[in-house]
Design a protein around this motif. Structure first.
Motif, PDB file in Angstrom:
ATOM      1  N   SER A 200       0.819  -1.210   0.000  1.00 25.23           N
ATOM      2  CA  SER A 200       0.000   0.000   0.000  1.00 25.23           C
ATOM      3  C   SER A 200       0.852   1.259   0.000  1.00 25.23           C
ATOM      4  CB  SER A 200      -0.932  -0.002   1.222  1.00 25.23           C
ATOM      5  OG  SER A 200      -0.175   0.066   2.429  1.00 25.23           O
ATOM      6  N   SER A 201       2.141   1.109   0.266  1.00 22.55           N
ATOM      7  CA  SER A 201       3.038   2.272   0.300  1.00 22.55           C
ATOM      8  C   SER A 201       3.720   2.505  -1.034  1.00 22.55           C
ATOM      9  CB  SER A 201       4.097   2.080   1.389  1.00 22.55           C
ATOM     10  OG  SER A 201       4.891   0.940   1.110  1.00 22.55           O
ATOM     11  N   ILE A 202       3.261   1.813  -2.107  1.00 22.37           N
ATOM     12  CA  ILE A 202       3.833   2.023  -3.432  1.00 22.37           C
ATOM     13  C   ILE A 202       3.215   3.272  -4.062  1.00 22.37           C
ATOM     14  CG2 ILE A 202       4.057   1.074  -5.764  1.00 22.37           C
ATOM     15  CD1 ILE A 202       4.001  -1.686  -4.589  1.00 22.37           C
ATOM     16  N   TYR A 203       4.082   4.132  -4.611  1.00 27.50           N
ATOM     17  CA  TYR A 203       3.633   5.331  -5.324  1.00 27.50           C
ATOM     18  C   TYR A 203       4.338   5.374  -6.669  1.00 27.50           C
ATOM     19  CZ  TYR A 203       1.789   6.762  -0.799  1.00 27.50           C
ATOM     20  OH  TYR A 203       1.098   6.818   0.374  1.00 27.50           O
ATOM     21  N   THR A 204       3.621   5.792  -7.692  1.00 26.47           N
ATOM     22  CA  THR A 204       4.200   5.833  -9.039  1.00 26.47           C
ATOM     23  C   THR A 204       4.299   7.248  -9.593  1.00 26.47           C
ATOM     24  OG1 THR A 204       2.040   5.512 -10.103  1.00 26.47           O
ATOM     25  CG2 THR A 204       3.276   3.533  -9.483  1.00 26.47           C
ATOM     26  N   ALA A 205       3.931   8.233  -8.800  1.00 25.28           N
ATOM     27  CA  ALA A 205       4.077   9.643  -9.179  1.00 25.28           C
ATOM     28  C   ALA A 205       4.241  10.449  -7.899  1.00 25.28           C
ATOM     29  CB  ALA A 205       2.864  10.133  -9.973  1.00 25.28           C
ATOM     30  N   ILE A 206       4.873  11.623  -8.036  1.00 19.62           N
ATOM     31  CA  ILE A 206       5.118  12.444  -6.854  1.00 19.62           C
ATOM     32  C   ILE A 206       4.876  13.907  -7.187  1.00 19.62           C
ATOM     33  CG2 ILE A 206       7.607  12.599  -7.340  1.00 19.62           C
ATOM     34  CD1 ILE A 206       8.067  12.627  -4.291  1.00 19.62           C
ATOM     35  N   LEU A 207       4.244  14.596  -6.254  1.00 20.05           N
ATOM     36  CA  LEU A 207       4.039  16.044  -6.356  1.00 20.05           C
ATOM     37  C   LEU A 207       4.852  16.673  -5.226  1.00 20.05           C
ATOM     38  CD1 LEU A 207       0.630  17.899  -6.797  1.00 20.05           C
ATOM     39  CD2 LEU A 207       2.562  18.865  -5.573  1.00 20.05           C
TER      40      LEU A 207
END
Length: 714
Positions: A200-207
């Protein structure tokens, strides 16, 4: 060789591999090194040992300097824990009041960050600039600010010369290790999965959002002087320009398309991480930092462990490829931690992949990538006793302890260990497990040794009691039983009463010591400060000739000459004498002397008047009669040496003066005779054979092929 240092960081001893029971050095990227050491009780350190210098596993000319933090003393071993000194010194040595930088290089920023401390910047290959400021920061916090802004890794080490530390250095590098070509398959028997992260801590983009832009001096409707936070909207990345991802101008979000395709939402949109970077006020730094964080969060987090033998010698910081079943899921990762076994190197283990562990050392002291305000996972709390000694309960060692403080350390297995601070380190005093006896008694000969806080019962005269007492300097008070009462040893007690225990020689002055009474143990030459040692009374092994001082040649000469009654060394060379023959090696070559007559020498030579023309010569001295070239006959190894060519002086019996050849002589080129030639002997020989009826053929011409063209008969 491990060096031992006192509180002034001067060498007071050395530790060899043979002295250690266990020795494990833990190195982790941007984290303080940890060294766990176990010694037999008879090799335990004195209270004067405060620091150790351990050779760096990757460069034996550099040393890691570590400070003693805790001691555990048990019946079969003494365990010591040490932590890297640099993080402790730089966190408390000095501070930077207020320095502001518009755009400064990494090298200059690190030099400022280290200012006021004894540490100097060594190697720096981080080629980037940063807009930042240091405002009431410790050296360590300033270093942390640079690393957070520019990335990179730091490595601390010291140099040692003579009996002390001569330099403290910090390297600031883009990355330790090398990018290897090694590939490991997830699930293979070469890798053990230590921990698995939450998907659940996977991210594929960041702001990313940085620090607010300064819009005023803080006198209008923006009291702090800062408005909206900076973003990456104005920046552009193109993979065609060798940027790692594509990001058009105007986009405030950095997206990883490959990770989004695999781990994004069901409708194909990316999993977005919104992150604020309070200390970053440079847009380019913000973009690069956000990219690094995205690469850490865009895949499932696994932590692997492996032995160094299984990984073919990987080292700290090395990069490998972790391959999952689907090649699209493969990604590069690094060795972020190595635990070196200094006694059995093949037992060295590696940690690679994602670091999912929680640091066990207080964050402010050990990790360069965390703040001094980090909270531990389990609460520790301290009771203060009206300005006297404090008592702490919890899993973490209390900061800035005072001598006599007590710490009840809670262990993961539910038990508790009692430590006291002796002014130097946390010393284990008692445990709650069933193996520990509060008060102990041990028979030794006719007397008993007692250990513990409670007064022993049924003692006999001469018994010794080591009482646990936190008010004492070392936490232990020593008593001797007089027959009626326990008498505290205060330094003036009759030494005849001592029957048990140890005396720390570093705390006493010994006068008129009779070395003849020293019957066991090893005397370290590091502690001999004066006087003379008669080398004839000792055996010296493994002598380092580079350490010899004084008249070295006289030392060698006095210990060599006459050793085998044949060799002597003088300033002019070396002479070997065997029977009637003497051979001398000197500046000119090899000289020969037989029965007192100087025969000659073989050696170098120059032409008279021209020293630049050099050669090798065979020289006959005035005492010599002849020289010759001889060869044994083939197949006759035990025969004499018949002369093949010789030169004789005038007047020698049974010889002809000059050169004499006793074998065929071949000339491949023309012979030129510049003086007169006496052929009378040859003609006489021809006349003799003519009288015997012989005929001689004399060539009158020779062709180009060296064939006879014409001839006459005589």
């Amino acid at each position: 060789m491990i060096y031992l240092f006192d509180k002034k960081q001067e060498i007071v001893g050395m530790l060899d591999k043979a002295d250690m029971l266990e020795a494990k050095l833990d190195l982790k990227i941007n984290t303080a090194a940890k060294f766990d050491l176990s010694l037999p009780p008879n090799k335990a350190f004195g209270n004067n040992v405060r620091y150790v210098g351990v050779p760096h596993p990757l460069d034996e000319n550099k040393y890691l300097m570590l400070r003693l933090m805790s001691v555990k003393d048990s019946s079969d071993k003494v365990e010591y824990s040490w932590y890297e000194l640099a993080y402790q010194e730089l966190g408390s040595y000095s501070y930077i009041k207020d320095r502001r930088f518009a755009s400064e290089t990494a090298e200059n920023l690190m030099k400022v960050a280290l200012g006021g401390s004894p540490w100097k910047l060594g190697k720096c290959n981080v080629n980037a600039s940063l807009h930042t400021n240091f405002y009431y920061l410790s050296n360590l916090e300033a270093i942390n600010t640079v690393v957070k802004g520019l990335g990179g890794e730091i490595v601390f080490y010291v140099s040692i010369s003579g009996n002390k530390v001569t330099g403290r250095y910090m390297d600031y590098v883009t990355a330790q290790g090398v990018d290897t070509s090694k590939v490991f398959v997830h699930g293979s028997n070469l890798l053990n999965v230590e921990r698995t992260g939450d998907n659940s801590s996977i991210y594929t983009a960041i702001l990313p959002r940085g620090k607010g832009e300064q819009v005023s001096e803080g006198h209008d409707d923006t009291p702090d002087g800062y408005g909206r936070r900076i973003t990456i909207e104005d920046l552009e990345w193109k993979k065609s320009n060798n940027d790692p991802l594509d990001k058009p101008v105007g986009d405030a979000v950095l997206v990883d398309p490959s990770a989004t395709a695999e781990y994004g939402h069901i409708d194909g949109s990316p999993r977005l991480l919104i992150k604020t970077y309070e200390d970053i006020d440079d847009k380019l730094v913000l973009l690069n930092t956000a990219y690094r964080d995205l690469m850490q969060a865009n895949h499932p987090a696994y932590q692997y462990s492996a032995s160094v033998t299984d990984t073919d010698g990987l080292s700290l910081g090395d990069t490998v490829l972790i391959m999952h079943n689907d090649r699209d899921l493969s990604y590069k990762t690094r060795v972020f931690e190595v635990e070196y076994d200094l006694i059995t190197p093949e037992n060295t283990t590696l940690q690679l992949g994602s670091d999912l562990s929680n640091n066990s050392i207080t964050q402010a002291m050990t990790s360069i990538s965390s703040t001094a305000q980090s909270m531990s996972n389990t609460l520790s709390w301290t009771m203060s006793h009206g300005g006297n000694n404090d008592t702490t309960f919890g899993p973490k060692a209390p900061a800035s302890p005072r001598k006599g403080n007590v710490w009840y350390r809670q262990l993961d297995n539910g038990t508790t260990e009692l430590y006291y601070w002796n002014g130097n380190a946390w010393v284990l005093s008692a445990k709650t497990d069933s193996q520990w006896q509060k008060n102990r008694a041990e028979q030794s000969g006719d007397h008993t040794r007692f250990d513990g806080p409670d007064e022993p019962k049924n003692a006999q005269q001469g018994d010794i009691w080591f009482k646990e007492d936190v008010s004492e300097k070392n936490g232990i008070a020593m008593y001797s039983y007089s027959g009626t009462t326990w008498v505290k040893f205060n330094g003036m007690t009759d030494a005849n009463m001592l029957q048990e225990g140890r005396i720390d020689a570093s705390r006493i002055n010994v006068l008129n010591l009779d070395a003849g009474n020293i019957t066991a143990g090893t005397l370290s030459a590091n502690f001999i400060k004066g006087g003379q040692i008669d080398a004839s009374q000792i055996d010296v092994i493994n002598l380092n000739v580079n350490s010899l001082v004084g008249n070295v040649s006289q030392f060698i000469k006095s210990n060599w000459n006459g050793e085998y009654q044949s060799v002597s060394i003088e300033w002019s060379g070396m002479t070997v004498s065997t029977g009637d023959m003497k051979t001398t090696f000197n500046n000119y070559g090899i000289e020969f002397d037989y029965r007192g007559r100087s025969i000659g020498y073989i050696g170098r030579s120059t032409l008279v008047g021209n020293d630049n023309v050099v050669g090798m010569s065979f020289n006959l001295n005035s005492d010599g009669d002849y020289f010759s070239w001889s060869a044994k006959d083939k197949g006759d190894p035990n025969g004499n040496y018949p002369m093949k060519m010789a030169w004789y002086r005038q007047g020698l019996p049974n010889t002809r003066a000059g050169f004499v050849f006793s074998d065929d002589v071949n000339f491949n080129n023309a012979i030129t005779i510049r003086g007169s030639a006496d052929v009378s002997g040859m003609l006489a020989t021809m006349a003799y054979y003519k009288s015997q009826g012989a005929t001689f053929v004399i060539p009158t011409s020779v062709g180009d092929g060296r064939t006879i063209g014409s001839y006459v008969y005589v």
